[in-house]
Enzyme design. Structure first.
Site, mmCIF file in Angstrom:
data_model
loop_
_atom_site.group_PDB
_atom_site.id
_atom_site.type_symbol
_atom_site.label_atom_id
_atom_site.label_comp_id
_atom_site.label_asym_id
_atom_site.label_seq_id
_atom_site.Cartn_x
_atom_site.Cartn_y
_atom_site.Cartn_z
ATOM 1 N N HIS A 127 -1.543 7.001 2.481
ATOM 2 C CA HIS A 127 -1.832 5.637 3.732
ATOM 3 C C HIS A 127 -1.395 6.048 5.072
ATOM 4 O O HIS A 127 -0.567 7.211 4.228
ATOM 5 C CB HIS A 127 -0.375 4.435 3.196
ATOM 6 C CG HIS A 127 -0.337 3.279 4.333
ATOM 7 N ND1 HIS A 127 0.230 3.520 5.552
ATOM 8 C CD2 HIS A 127 -0.913 2.508 3.805
ATOM 9 C CE1 HIS A 127 -0.695 1.875 6.069
ATOM 10 N NE2 HIS A 127 -0.735 1.867 4.876
ATOM 11 N N CYS B 100 0.319 -1.324 -0.140
ATOM 12 C CA CYS B 100 0.227 -0.007 0.256
ATOM 13 C C CYS B 100 0.800 1.472 -0.033
ATOM 14 O O CYS B 100 1.092 1.941 -0.659
ATOM 15 C CB CYS B 100 -0.854 -0.084 1.451
ATOM 16 S SG CYS B 100 -2.684 -1.476 1.303
#
Ligand SMILES: *[C@@H]1O[C@H](CO)[C@@H](O)[C@H](O)[C@H]1NC(C)=O
Ligand SMILES: *[C@@H]1O[C@H](CO)[C@@H](O)[C@H](O)[C@H]1NC(C)=O
Ligand SMILES: *[C@@H]1O[C@H](CO)[C@@H](O)[C@H](O)[C@H]1NC(C)=O
Ligand SMILES: *[C@@H]1O[C@H](CO)[C@@H](O)[C@H](O)[C@H]1NC(C)=O
Ligand SMILES: *[C@@H]1O[C@H](CO)[C@@H](O)[C@H](O)[C@H]1NC(C)=O
Ligand SMILES: *[C@@H]1O[C@H](CO)[C@@H](O)[C@H](O)[C@H]1NC(C)=O
Length: 492
Positions: free
Chosen positions: A138, A84
């Site tokens: 993120h 991610c």
């Protein structure tokens, strides 16, 4: 599952681009604010092409399929690192992980690598109102605990309040108790706050669109959905779309004989979940009991269908507010898998800039740590029917010349507890993959995390798979080939 081989994402750009084209005349770049096109960037966490528009016969994704039917659909798009935070920082800055120097979750690129501009920052600096909803950057240190505010966003990003329950004990198990499970179909009225993060994000995004309808400035709205990332916490009615008896197993669930151990992902994050722990699956290779495999696939597909309804609500709002004909929609995952043209997510930045009529950032020099605004990816405008726009002189016309790069770090030659997410200091090996339309080639080489240096003469293992004869990448041909020479030949 993140390995260099599956380090593939995909992007689609362009809902209603043709009508925008008609409205604006594709020859001219949008320049004045009245002409400027809005951007809606939808980012989905851990979505692979288990979608109708990618030919999946089982998955129900009518809204995304509808979007795809109006869009340019990339069949072979690759994430630069299938994790991610590194993936998002890479495509949002338009730089590769070796330039952002983010391979884990522990640093902020502006202080750790270079003060690189982001896509939303660039649009903001060009007069756009930029807004973030849900998981775009993120969260955490990788975006300075602020989703890169104030640089990227016009006002503070929105995070759904129910996000904090994602990994808590909210899944009712067969024993009647609540658990922190991998498989988590829920009755939404029963969960804390009576809602789920992606529902809240959709509602917030629609409210922002309503506000923007009367705005004098164009907008850049990024909406980041959490599903289908694990845990599979989704409204239980979506499970009914996928009766267990209809769920097929993965076509190649065995670990291939020729797979080097360094390439194997022991899926530690899945093993931590209570329902998976209870299965006592052997580390690192499993196997997962067949019935549980079916349940995992059922819940993944159900999560995709749930996501699809959220995307449907968002795009309906865009239509209802009559914004669809002035908005470029880009839809992408941060990870994924494919099966024509190869593209990389790192090309999203120059492509969105180009589509919106902004100046496309210049190509990065090497090295480029000192350059705030440049691109390592390509401007993919040529893929759209915008022939009269300035073409990217670097975009090769021959698909056989196209290459997508991807990388993945490992702490050791054999699978261990932190193999899927090593911290920078623990990275000993870097897997570098090149994917052409004919093959995927990976070398796992020694890596020095203090110097950020890969040593290509220290080869730990290699992989080579041919797309046509071995589409599932089960037969590693590395040892049968003059591997090293081929790689030397293809390094840029
Ligand atoms: C978009 O559609 C709306 C309503 O149909 C119309 O008022 C508007 O002028 C259109 N905008 C463009 C850029 O075509
Ligand atoms: C936008 O307009 C300004 C002033 O008319 C001009 O200098 C600039 O080159 C234009 N930019 C683009 C991208 O067309
Ligand atoms: C980094 O870039 C931002 C945005 O352009 C700027 O405001 C800031 O001063 C820069 N920081 C450094 C240390 O150059
Ligand atoms: C990161 O956040 C801290 C605390 O809010 C702030 O002091 C610092 O300037 C930020 N870093 C950058 C590079 O903007
Ligand atoms: C399950 O499979 C059966 C047999 O192929 C089919 O008739 C049925 O429609 C499927 N159910 C769903 C919900 O797709
Ligand atoms: C888990 O599996 C191991 C062997 O893989 C076995 O020794 C152990 O007893 C099992 N534990 C439970 C609780 O079943």
């Amino acid at each position: 599952m993140p390995t260099p081989g599956s380090g593939r994402g995909f992007i689609w750009l362009g809902l209603v681009l043709s009508s925008v084209c008609v409205a604006l005349g594709c020859e001219t770049q949008a320049n004045s604010t009245t002409d400027a096109l809005n951007i809606l960037l939808i980012i989905v966490d851990d979505l692979r092409p288990s979608l109708g528009c990618y030919g999946d016969k089982l998955v129900r994704s009518p809204n995304i399929d509808q979007l795809a039917s109006h869009s340019l659909l990339f069949q072979n798009a690759f994430a630069q690192q299938a994790v991610c935070a590194p993936s998002r920082v890479s495509f949002l800055t338009g730089r590769r992980p070796d330039t952002t120097r983010l391979y884990d979750f522990n640093s902020y690129w502006r202080v750790h690598a270079g003060n690189f501009s982001t896509i939303p920052q660039y649009f903001k600096e060009n007069g756009y109102v930029t807004m973030s909803v849900g998981k775009v950057f993120h969260p955490g240190i990788t975006s300075n605990h602020t989703d890169d505010s104030p640089y990227s966003w016009s006002f503070p990003p929105y995070h759904p309040s129910s996000e904090k329950y994602e990994n808590t004990k909210t899944c009712r198990g067969p024993d009647g108790e609540l658990h922190a499970n991998l498989l988590c179909p829920v009755d939404v009225v029963d969960v804390p706050e009576g809602t789920l993060p992606d529902k809240q994000s959709t509602e917030q995004a629609i409210q922002l669109l309503e506000k923007m309808k009367t705005s004098a400035s164009p907008f850049f709205l990024a909406v980041g959905y959490h599903k289908p990332h694990i845990p599979f916490r989704y409204p239980k009615e979506f499970q009914k779309l996928y009766p267990l008896e209809n769920i097929t197993l993965a076509p190649d669930s065995e670990v291939p004989d020729g797979l080097p151990p360094v390439a194997y992902n022991p899926w530690m994050d899945i093993r931590q979940r209570e329902d998976v722990q209870a299965l006592n699956i052997s580390v690192p290779y499993g196997p997962i009991p067949v019935e549980f495999q079916r349940k995992i696939r059922q819940s993944y597909f159900a999560s995709v269908s749930y996501l699809d309804t959220q995307v449907g609500r968002l795009l309906s709002a865009l239509d209802d507010l009559q914004l669809a004909n002035s908005t470029i929609v880009a839809f992408t995952s941060d990870h994924g898998r494919q099966s024509m043209d190869l593209v990389e997510l790192v090309s999203l930045f120059p492509t969105l800039a180009g589509l919106a009529g902004l100046q496309v950032p210049p190509r990065c020099p090497v090295p480029s740590f000192h350059v705030e605004l440049c691109r390592e990816g390509k401007n993919l405008l040529k893929h759209f029917r915008f022939r009269d726009l300035e073409e990217d002189p670097y975009l090769p016309g021959n698909p056989r010349e196209l290459i997508a790069y991807s990388q993945y770090p490992r702490p050791a030659d054999f699978p261990q507890w932190n193999s899927d997410k090593p911290s920078l200091k623990d990275i000993k090996i870097m897997g570098y993959s090149i994917r052409t339309i004919d093959y995927r080639y990976t070398v796992w080489v020694g890596f020095n995390p203090d110097e950020f240096l890969a040593n290509f003469s220290d080869i730990h293992a290699g992989e080579l798979y041919f797309v046509d004869s071995d589409p599932l990448q089960d037969h590693n041909m590395y040892n049968d080939s003059q591997g090293g020479d081929l790689f030397q030949l293809l390094m840029p």
